[in-house]
Scaffold this motif. Sequence first.
Motif, PDB file in Angstrom:
ATOM      1  N   ASP A 157       0.813  -1.221   0.000  1.00 48.83           N
ATOM      2  CA  ASP A 157       0.000   0.000   0.000  1.00 48.83           C
ATOM      3  C   ASP A 157       0.840   1.261   0.000  1.00 48.83           C
ATOM      4  O   ASP A 157       0.335   2.340  -0.334  1.00 48.83           O
ATOM      5  N   HIS A 158       2.102   1.162   0.400  1.00 49.93           N
ATOM      6  CA  HIS A 158       2.998   2.318   0.358  1.00 49.93           C
ATOM      7  C   HIS A 158       3.861   2.343  -0.887  1.00 49.93           C
ATOM      8  O   HIS A 158       4.757   3.173  -0.994  1.00 49.93           O
ATOM      9  N   GLY A 159       3.589   1.435  -1.848  1.00 48.04           N
ATOM     10  CA  GLY A 159       4.220   1.565  -3.152  1.00 48.04           C
ATOM     11  C   GLY A 159       5.257   0.541  -3.525  1.00 48.04           C
ATOM     12  O   GLY A 159       6.023   0.780  -4.470  1.00 48.04           O
ATOM     13  N   PHE A 160       5.330  -0.576  -2.821  1.00 50.19           N
ATOM     14  CA  PHE A 160       6.303  -1.610  -3.190  1.00 50.19           C
ATOM     15  C   PHE A 160       6.128  -1.984  -4.667  1.00 50.19           C
ATOM     16  O   PHE A 160       4.997  -2.097  -5.137  1.00 50.19           O
ATOM     17  N   PRO A 161       7.238  -2.079  -5.402  1.00 51.42           N
ATOM     18  CA  PRO A 161       8.637  -2.163  -4.976  1.00 51.42           C
ATOM     19  C   PRO A 161       9.330  -0.818  -4.771  1.00 51.42           C
ATOM     20  O   PRO A 161      10.326  -0.738  -4.048  1.00 51.42           O
ATOM     21  N   ALA A 162       8.868   0.269  -5.404  1.00 52.87           N
ATOM     22  CA  ALA A 162       9.567   1.550  -5.318  1.00 52.87           C
ATOM     23  C   ALA A 162       8.576   2.682  -5.495  1.00 52.87           C
ATOM     24  O   ALA A 162       7.588   2.552  -6.237  1.00 52.87           O
ATOM     25  N   ARG A 163       8.871   3.787  -4.855  1.00 46.88           N
ATOM     26  CA  ARG A 163       8.013   4.960  -4.955  1.00 46.88           C
ATOM     27  C   ARG A 163       8.864   6.225  -4.930  1.00 46.88           C
ATOM     28  O   ARG A 163      10.053   6.198  -4.578  1.00 46.88           O
ATOM     29  N   ILE A 164       8.246   7.323  -5.288  1.00 52.46           N
ATOM     30  CA  ILE A 164       8.907   8.627  -5.237  1.00 52.46           C
ATOM     31  C   ILE A 164       8.667   9.266  -3.879  1.00 52.46           C
ATOM     32  O   ILE A 164       7.554   9.193  -3.337  1.00 52.46           O
ATOM     33  N   ILE A 165       9.686   9.895  -3.341  1.00 56.58           N
ATOM     34  CA  ILE A 165       9.517  10.799  -2.198  1.00 56.58           C
ATOM     35  C   ILE A 165      10.395  12.017  -2.471  1.00 56.58           C
ATOM     36  O   ILE A 165      11.581  11.885  -2.808  1.00 56.58           O
ATOM     37  N   ALA A 166       9.790  13.204  -2.422  1.00 57.33           N
ATOM     38  CA  ALA A 166      10.498  14.439  -2.737  1.00 57.33           C
ATOM     39  C   ALA A 166      10.111  15.509  -1.728  1.00 57.33           C
ATOM     40  O   ALA A 166       9.015  15.482  -1.171  1.00 57.33           O
ATOM     41  N   PRO A 167      10.995  16.468  -1.464  1.00 58.06           N
ATOM     42  CA  PRO A 167      10.674  17.526  -0.505  1.00 58.06           C
ATOM     43  C   PRO A 167       9.692  18.544  -1.082  1.00 58.06           C
ATOM     44  O   PRO A 167       9.673  18.789  -2.291  1.00 58.06           O
ATOM     45  N   ASN A 168       8.870  19.121  -0.206  1.00 55.82           N
ATOM     46  CA  ASN A 168       7.938  20.193  -0.579  1.00 55.82           C
ATOM     47  C   ASN A 168       7.079  19.794  -1.769  1.00 55.82           C
ATOM     48  O   ASN A 168       6.958  20.519  -2.756  1.00 55.82           O
ATOM     49  N   PRO A 204       3.259  17.762  -3.026  1.00 56.11           N
ATOM     50  CA  PRO A 204       1.976  17.181  -2.637  1.00 56.11           C
ATOM     51  C   PRO A 204       2.018  15.654  -2.658  1.00 56.11           C
ATOM     52  O   PRO A 204       2.677  15.042  -3.511  1.00 56.11           O
ATOM     53  N   GLY A 205       1.287  15.040  -1.736  1.00 57.85           N
ATOM     54  CA  GLY A 205       1.291  13.595  -1.626  1.00 57.85           C
ATOM     55  C   GLY A 205       0.817  12.888  -2.878  1.00 57.85           C
ATOM     56  O   GLY A 205       1.297  11.788  -3.191  1.00 57.85           O
ATOM     57  N   VAL A 206      -0.121  13.482  -3.621  1.00 59.66           N
ATOM     58  CA  VAL A 206      -0.619  12.821  -4.836  1.00 59.66           C
ATOM     59  C   VAL A 206       0.462  12.707  -5.898  1.00 59.66           C
ATOM     60  O   VAL A 206       0.335  11.914  -6.838  1.00 59.66           O
ATOM     61  N   LEU A 207       1.535  13.507  -5.778  1.00 63.42           N
ATOM     62  CA  LEU A 207       2.634  13.461  -6.739  1.00 63.42           C
ATOM     63  C   LEU A 207       3.814  12.630  -6.236  1.00 63.42           C
ATOM     64  O   LEU A 207       4.834  12.547  -6.927  1.00 63.42           O
ATOM     65  N   GLN A 208       3.693  12.032  -5.057  1.00 62.51           N
ATOM     66  CA  GLN A 208       4.727  11.120  -4.551  1.00 62.51           C
ATOM     67  C   GLN A 208       4.390   9.722  -5.079  1.00 62.51           C
ATOM     68  O   GLN A 208       3.943   8.845  -4.341  1.00 62.51           O
ATOM     69  N   THR A 209       4.597   9.535  -6.367  1.00 67.91           N
ATOM     70  CA  THR A 209       4.074   8.384  -7.100  1.00 67.91           C
ATOM     71  C   THR A 209       4.531   7.058  -6.500  1.00 67.91           C
ATOM     72  O   THR A 209       5.708   6.859  -6.212  1.00 67.91           O
ATOM     73  N   LYS A 210       3.556   6.142  -6.372  1.00 65.36           N
ATOM     74  CA  LYS A 210       3.841   4.794  -5.868  1.00 65.36           C
ATOM     75  C   LYS A 210       3.885   3.796  -7.020  1.00 65.36           C
ATOM     76  O   LYS A 210       3.423   4.073  -8.115  1.00 65.36           O
ATOM     77  N   TRP A 211       4.471   2.618  -6.737  1.00 62.05           N
ATOM     78  CA  TRP A 211       4.563   1.508  -7.700  1.00 62.05           C
ATOM     79  C   TRP A 211       5.242   1.955  -8.998  1.00 62.05           C
ATOM     80  O   TRP A 211       4.779   1.683 -10.106  1.00 62.05           O
ATOM     81  N   VAL A 212       6.374   2.651  -8.860  1.00 63.79           N
ATOM     82  CA  VAL A 212       7.075   3.209 -10.028  1.00 63.79           C
ATOM     83  C   VAL A 212       7.629   2.077 -10.884  1.00 63.79           C
ATOM     84  O   VAL A 212       8.268   1.145 -10.387  1.00 63.79           O
ATOM     85  N   THR A 213       7.407   2.195 -12.178  1.00 59.78           N
ATOM     86  CA  THR A 213       7.949   1.203 -13.110  1.00 59.78           C
ATOM     87  C   THR A 213       8.850   1.803 -14.168  1.00 59.78           C
ATOM     88  O   THR A 213       9.663   1.105 -14.770  1.00 59.78           O
ATOM     89  N   ARG A 214       8.748   3.121 -14.399  1.00 54.91           N
ATOM     90  CA  ARG A 214       9.566   3.733 -15.449  1.00 54.91           C
ATOM     91  C   ARG A 214       9.880   5.186 -15.124  1.00 54.91           C
ATOM     92  O   ARG A 214       9.027   5.925 -14.610  1.00 54.91           O
TER      93      ARG A 214
END
Length: 403
Positions: free
Chosen positions: A376-387, A389-399
Amino acid sequence: MGTRIGRHRNLPAFRLPALRLPHLHLPALRPPAFSGRLHDPRTATAIGRWLGVALAVCFLTGLISHFLQSPPDWLADHLPSRPVWGYRLTQGLHVGVGLAAIVLLLAKLWAVYPRLFVWPPVRSVRHALERLSVAVLVASGVFQVLTGLLNIAEWYPWPFSFVPVHYAVAWVVAGSVLLHLAVKAPEIRAHWSSRSAGTLALSDEERDGPDRRALLLGVGAAVGAVTVTTVGQSFTPLASVDLLAPRHPGYGPQGLPVNRTAAAAGVTDAAVLDWSLEVLGPRPYRLTLAELGQLPPSRARLPIACVEGWSVDAWWSGVRIRDLIERAGALPDAGVRVVSLEVRGAYRVMEMGREYAQDSLTLLALRLNGDVLSADHGFPARIIAPNRPGVLQTKWVTRLEVL
């Protein structure tokens, strides 16, 4: 001897008794009378000052949120990634002050609603325009706070998209407020001070003073109660008393709330079984999860801040985005496009300008608080960036695609 049958003229005529109906006293139609003395310009002005400040804060912080989520092309590469807690502060203010504005708006409407019943309803062209402007202000203001409240509860009982409509109506509210201030400026000026210079006589003002102070104290207490019991979802020192908040910052998988689960996004175990990260650029390449884990790691403590108002700090571990795109041949001023495994969703594809992509704290996160990301937190990989919005901290990144 014959008999002639005829009308007997000497018999009395037969008549039905008269039907007497009770006399109905119908009152004349007239506007209702209001006996309360606090439905006056002084009370409306006092509450209106607080409401005006609240609406201004909501408007400005709402603009920040909108441009961070949907920046125009000319702004995308210049959005600041610092301070890291910037969006947490502005969106926390937006939601917290917006909830307080509901109380203030109701109090303001209570103070002025007898004016809806003035007679005649329109006295001149100027009066008609004034009433029309007030109608637009009230309608748009109620729409904004109501839809905003339902949005933070993630309930959307309407057919339109919330974000663009909320943004558009915010400008209607802002314009209506400015027009209302221009029309009412003389009356506001006359009743701005503690002693009205308007229609109330001195004795009336002295008599109403204690009642007005009690009313304003009650409104202030209500605003304080709403704020204290909701702001803990973003201001974590008050998390223990966030009784009315839609989210608790410590509740959820791995100690963080989740708005969108893997099941809701359509990301299954089969979809991540043979997962690998594809990085497209002048020198494209692909990495498995094991190969990603062998790259130089980076760790950062960053807040995740949601547009619904909740936010919480956490430790994130992974690989810096700028290292990944540099390996693909990206120039120092390159941005990045991120594509998720999720099969549906408005933010399945997300773009970051160069300020975010080149920031050393922007990570392709693999771990949360020391543990492997949950589904639910985006396994295997997700984005986390400073400043950000949460909707842009993309989860389940593939490309990742170099821009």
